[in-house]
Design a protein around this motif. Structure first.
Motif, PDB file in Angstrom:
ATOM      1  N   UNK A 184     117.890 -69.034  37.853  1.00  0.00           N
ATOM      2  CA  UNK A 184     117.309 -69.079  36.575  1.00  0.00           C
ATOM      3  C   UNK A 184     118.414 -69.622  35.634  1.00  0.00           C
ATOM      4  N   UNK A 185     119.574 -69.019  35.578  1.00  0.00           N
ATOM      5  CA  UNK A 185     120.627 -69.241  34.538  1.00  0.00           C
ATOM      6  C   UNK A 185     121.492 -70.565  34.746  1.00  0.00           C
ATOM      7  N   UNK A 186     121.500 -71.085  35.798  1.00  0.00           N
ATOM      8  CA  UNK A 186     122.121 -72.266  36.288  1.00  0.00           C
ATOM      9  C   UNK A 186     121.587 -73.461  35.304  1.00  0.00           C
ATOM     10  N   UNK A 187     119.985 -73.313  35.139  1.00  0.00           N
ATOM     11  CA  UNK A 187     119.169 -74.072  34.371  1.00  0.00           C
ATOM     12  C   UNK A 187     119.330 -73.654  32.857  1.00  0.00           C
ATOM     13  N   UNK A 188     119.292 -72.331  32.870  1.00  0.00           N
ATOM     14  CA  UNK A 188     119.141 -72.168  31.223  1.00  0.00           C
ATOM     15  C   UNK A 188     120.541 -72.205  30.489  1.00  0.00           C
ATOM     16  N   UNK A 189     121.684 -72.109  31.306  1.00  0.00           N
ATOM     17  CA  UNK A 189     122.810 -72.341  30.681  1.00  0.00           C
ATOM     18  C   UNK A 189     122.929 -73.744  29.947  1.00  0.00           C
ATOM     19  N   UNK A 190     122.326 -74.636  30.766  1.00  0.00           N
ATOM     20  CA  UNK A 190     122.390 -76.214  30.290  1.00  0.00           C
ATOM     21  C   UNK A 190     120.794 -76.636  29.731  1.00  0.00           C
ATOM     22  N   UNK A 191     120.144 -75.685  29.039  1.00  0.00           N
ATOM     23  CA  UNK A 191     118.903 -75.983  28.786  1.00  0.00           C
ATOM     24  C   UNK A 191     119.019 -77.130  27.556  1.00  0.00           C
ATOM     25  N   UNK A 192     119.979 -77.004  26.674  1.00  0.00           N
ATOM     26  CA  UNK A 192     119.849 -78.103  25.818  1.00  0.00           C
ATOM     27  C   UNK A 192     120.099 -79.182  26.158  1.00  0.00           C
ATOM     28  N   UNK A 193     120.788 -79.535  27.370  1.00  0.00           N
ATOM     29  CA  UNK A 193     121.162 -80.715  28.001  1.00  0.00           C
ATOM     30  C   UNK A 193     120.047 -81.257  28.771  1.00  0.00           C
ATOM     31  N   UNK A 194     119.278 -80.235  29.509  1.00  0.00           N
ATOM     32  CA  UNK A 194     118.204 -80.844  30.492  1.00  0.00           C
ATOM     33  C   UNK A 194     117.076 -81.081  29.731  1.00  0.00           C
ATOM     34  N   UNK A 195     116.819 -80.587  28.482  1.00  0.00           N
ATOM     35  CA  UNK A 195     115.887 -81.058  27.629  1.00  0.00           C
ATOM     36  C   UNK A 195     116.009 -82.114  26.547  1.00  0.00           C
ATOM     37  N   UNK A 196     117.196 -82.493  26.490  1.00  0.00           N
ATOM     38  CA  UNK A 196     117.491 -83.510  25.596  1.00  0.00           C
ATOM     39  C   UNK A 196     116.940 -84.558  25.520  1.00  0.00           C
ATOM     40  N   UNK A 197     116.456 -85.244  26.586  1.00  0.00           N
ATOM     41  CA  UNK A 197     115.403 -86.415  26.652  1.00  0.00           C
ATOM     42  C   UNK A 197     114.169 -86.075  25.885  1.00  0.00           C
TER      43      UNK A 197
END
Length: 302
Positions: free
Chosen positions: A222-235
């Motif tokens: 969960x937190x591997x994704x959440x930590x970089x949520x701003x970058x994952x959802x930037x597109x």
């Protein structure tokens, strides 16, 4: 429900506000990493070490503080923890360098480590065995609400001001929690002192160890994704903080729904049914936070 039945719930809410502040601090940095990285002149992966420092200090210090401060006044420990937490966040918001920010993240985590286990013990003492899971679900509902409200609000504030404004917002919520605990919480009897070694003794039970491992694996993903949520959802967001805040709200709302129902279901049907049902909905982040966490805490505290 009579007025006297409702009073304990109000006390739990005061503690839940504290958990909301601590949860917001845990989650909000993920949404403001690009702003932090730019201001402190580091890259985004390096800025994520602010999250790592907080998480590691929080995890390591929580059982240590619970053992060392076992004879301290529960209410004083709760308010003192929130005071340290507020100081740590103000220091982070004023930090001139990345290294200074890391140091103050550890200070904030120390405050959280003082507050969280003490708050969990307090609600158990106030609720009694028959309402233990419900009380814990209210307490940790504050943590889930942080993902639904605290983190999105903090991210939006960063878009309006900057990341330092977000840290001041977290400090303000922590100060509000301290006032709520000071006014709304009665004196709580000190529990018997429990040595650190004895606190680790439940790990000898394979069922508890397996439950903890399940939570470790689930939350790691969960937190591997959440930590970089701003970058994952930037597109999808184009770097817009308001859009990201709405996405974080949707994420956190599922966690809040899980907490609202998990405690009551556990009190009604027992922890085994809830734990065995929750993994079937493991694609939802609310399942482990809402069901497995509260059910485990009920079984381990029994």
């Amino acid at each position: 429900m009579t007025p006297t039945d409702k009073r304990p719930n109000l006390r739990f809410v005061a503690l839940a506000i504290g958990m909301f502040a601590i949860g917001t601090d845990s989650f909000v940095v993920a949404g403001i990493l690009p702003s932090v990285a730019e201001d402190l002149r580091v890259d985004v992966p390096t800025s994520a070490e602010l999250i790592t420092a907080y998480a590691l200090a929080y995890a390591i210090l929580s059982p240590v503080i619970a053992s060392v401060a076992g004879r301290a006044s529960r209410k004083a420990l709760l308010i003192g923890g929130l005071a340290v937490f507020v100081a740590g966040n103000i220091g982070t918001g004023l930090a001139p360098t990345f290294e200074t920010a890391i140091a103050f993240r550890v200070v904030a985590a120390l405050g959280g480590a003082m507050f969280t286990p003490t708050a969990a013990g307090a609600v158990v003492a106030l609720a009694g065995p028959e309402k233990r899971a419900t009380a814990l679900s209210i307490l940790f509902g504050g943590l889930s609400a942080a993902t639904a409200l605290g983190s999105p609000i903090g991210t939006a504030i960063s878009g309006i001001t900057d990341w330092r404004g977000t840290m001041m917002f977290v400090a303000a919520v922590g100060a509000l929690a301290a006032v709520a605990v000071l006014i709304g919480l009665p004196a709580i009897p000190r529990p018997p002192a429990v040595p650190f070694k004895q606190r680790l003794s439940p790990l000898a039970d394979a069922r508890i160890t397996l439950t903890l491992l399940l939570l470790l694996v689930t939350y790691s993903g969960l937190f591997v994704l959440y930590t970089y949520v701003s970058q994952v959802f930037r597109p999808a967001t184009g770097g817009d903080g308001t859009t990201l805040a709405w996405l974080l709200f949707a994420w956190g709302a599922a966690a809040v729904v899980g907490n609202l129902f998990a405690g009551r279901l556990t009190d009604a049907f027992g922890n085994r049914i809830v734990i065995n049902t929750a993994p079937r909905r493991s694609s939802s982040s609310s399942a482990p936070r809402g069901a497995a966490d509260i059910s485990y805490q009920r079984s381990s505290l029994s």
